[in-house]
Design a protein around this motif. Structure first.
Motif, PDB file in Angstrom:
ATOM      1  N   GLN A  79       0.823  -1.210   0.000  1.00 23.77           N
ATOM      2  CA  GLN A  79       0.000   0.000   0.000  1.00 23.77           C
ATOM      3  C   GLN A  79       0.855   1.256   0.000  1.00 23.77           C
ATOM      4  N   HIS A  80       1.910   1.258   0.821  1.00 19.60           N
ATOM      5  CA  HIS A  80       2.795   2.418   0.873  1.00 19.60           C
ATOM      6  C   HIS A  80       3.484   2.646  -0.475  1.00 19.60           C
ATOM      7  N   GLU A  81       3.976   1.582  -1.088  1.00 17.96           N
ATOM      8  CA  GLU A  81       4.725   1.731  -2.330  1.00 17.96           C
ATOM      9  C   GLU A  81       3.822   2.147  -3.487  1.00 17.96           C
ATOM     10  N   VAL A  82       2.611   1.596  -3.529  1.00 15.16           N
ATOM     11  CA  VAL A  82       1.679   1.969  -4.597  1.00 15.16           C
ATOM     12  C   VAL A  82       1.280   3.440  -4.468  1.00 15.16           C
ATOM     13  N   ALA A  85       4.494   9.207  -3.524  1.00 11.51           N
ATOM     14  CA  ALA A  85       4.394  10.436  -4.311  1.00 11.51           C
ATOM     15  C   ALA A  85       5.174  10.276  -5.610  1.00 11.51           C
ATOM     16  N   PRO A  86       4.749  10.943  -6.681  1.00 10.10           N
ATOM     17  CA  PRO A  86       5.413  10.796  -7.982  1.00 10.10           C
ATOM     18  C   PRO A  86       6.909  11.089  -7.947  1.00 10.10           C
ATOM     19  N   GLU A  87       7.324  11.991  -7.061  1.00  8.51           N
ATOM     20  CA  GLU A  87       8.737  12.366  -7.008  1.00  8.51           C
ATOM     21  C   GLU A  87       9.585  11.336  -6.257  1.00  8.51           C
ATOM     22  N   GLN A  88       8.958  10.361  -5.607  1.00  9.11           N
ATOM     23  CA  GLN A  88       9.715   9.344  -4.886  1.00  9.11           C
ATOM     24  C   GLN A  88      10.003   8.160  -5.798  1.00  9.11           C
ATOM     25  N   ARG A  89      11.271   7.719  -5.805  1.00 14.51           N
ATOM     26  CA  ARG A  89      11.682   6.629  -6.683  1.00 14.51           C
ATOM     27  C   ARG A  89      11.717   5.281  -5.984  1.00 14.51           C
ATOM     28  N   GLN A  90      11.708   5.273  -4.651  1.00 10.79           N
ATOM     29  CA  GLN A  90      11.843   4.011  -3.930  1.00 10.79           C
ATOM     30  C   GLN A  90      11.314   4.160  -2.517  1.00 10.79           C
ATOM     31  N   PRO A 117      15.442  13.137  -0.531  1.00  4.28           N
ATOM     32  CA  PRO A 117      13.997  13.239  -0.323  1.00  4.28           C
ATOM     33  C   PRO A 117      13.192  12.378  -1.291  1.00  4.28           C
ATOM     34  N   ASP A 118      13.848  11.846  -2.333  1.00  7.16           N
ATOM     35  CA  ASP A 118      13.151  10.992  -3.297  1.00  7.16           C
ATOM     36  C   ASP A 118      13.040   9.539  -2.828  1.00  7.16           C
ATOM     37  N   ILE A 119      13.588   9.233  -1.654  1.00 11.45           N
ATOM     38  CA  ILE A 119      13.488   7.883  -1.095  1.00 11.45           C
ATOM     39  C   ILE A 119      12.512   7.913   0.072  1.00 11.45           C
ATOM     40  N   GLY A 120      11.414   7.166  -0.065  1.00 13.74           N
ATOM     41  CA  GLY A 120      10.451   7.067   1.016  1.00 13.74           C
ATOM     42  C   GLY A 120      10.931   6.086   2.072  1.00 13.74           C
TER      43      GLY A 120
END
Length: 279
Positions: A79-82, A85-90, A117-120
């Motif tokens: 659920q988190h990965e789906v 945010a669009p700017e997050q790559r992983q 910041p692009d890594i969740g």
């Protein structure tokens, strides 16, 4: 994916009763019973023995428990990965022992937000055995812990070699009385060494499971205890705390552990961040 069956199962395991599980879940006992029966029908096995003492796991129920936990965690991670945010790559799932979150992993979280910041990030506080198990099964991308057991499928790197030292608020580092001693839970290895060195201090009046909380306590209420040298160094310099003479030091190394086979995008940057906040 119907995770309600697994969630209901785990709540019954926790409270030991269908009735209490219904109260916890805010549903009827009939609903809980129906969910467990559906789960048992799908698995083809009885999961609970019900009697006057509540609901007890069968052998098959005990075997299913860890899989139920994994089902919930995998679904939550999906659920988190789906929904990233669009700017997050992983999205990375990270675990750590409780006492390592302040300040090490807290500083790391701030560093990651500033530099990547692009890594969740999804964070978990777990016991050592659970951390290793979840890294092995891919439920965590890496974990930070003390004294991990060797596992051939896991890579381990020493992060820092801390020392635990005994300090006191009393002048010259004295312990005025045993009831002024605070027993801090630094893990099984510390407990073993500590109890050998100080058998009379094993039954302290105050037992604290988190180092920073114990430190705040003795600074306000007075007393003595074992703490990470790096954490108490400023208080020693200001004279708020004092080393206890002749008290032994105990090693307290911390490690980062990850799977040799599963190395997701962002893992290298995240581990580099751990090294950076230690510099």
């Amino acid at each position: 994916m119907d995770t309600e069956l697994a969630r209901t199962f785990l709540v019954v395991v926790e409270v030991g009763s269908f009735m209490q599980a219904a109260e916890r879940l805010s549903v009827s006992q009939t609903t809980v019973t129906a969910r467990i029966k559906t789960l048992e029908a799908q698995l083809g096995r009885t999961l609970f023995d019900r009697g006057r003492h509540g609901a007890l796991l069968t052998l098959e129920g005990r075997r299913f428990e860890r899989h139920a936990q994994a089902l919930i965690q995998v679904w939550e991670r999906a659920q988190h990965e789906v929904n990233m945010a669009p700017e997050q790559r992983q999205m990375l799932a990270v675990g750590g022992e409780q006492s390592l979150w302040s300040p090490l992993l807290l500083n790391w979280l701030v560093w990651m937000r500033q530099h990547h910041p692009d890594i969740g990030l999804r964070t978990h506080v777990e016991e050592p055995a659970s951390l290793l198990d979840k890294v092995e099964r891919g439920l965590l991308d890496f974990a930070v812990m003390y004294s991990p057991l060797y596992h051939p499928d896991l890579a381990t790197e020493l992060l820092q070699q801390e020392r635990l030292i005994m300090v006191s608020t009393e002048p010259e580092g004295a312990i005025s009385a045993p009831d002024r001693y605070v027993y801090v839970d630094w893990g099984d290895e510390f407990s073993r060494r500590h109890d050998q060195a100080f058998p009379t201090l094993r039954r302290s009046n105050v037992f604290v499971g988190l180092g920073p909380l114990a430190l705040s306590f003795i600074l306000q209420a007075g007393g003595a205890g074992y703490f990470r040298e790096r954490a108490v160094r400023p208080y020693l310099a200001r004279g708020e705390l004092h080393r206890v003479p002749l008290a032994p030091e105990f090693p307290y190394p911390s490690y980062v552990v990850w799977s040799r086979e599963r190395q997701p995008d962002g893992l290298v940057e995240a581990i580099d961040g751990l090294r950076s906040v230690l510099d």
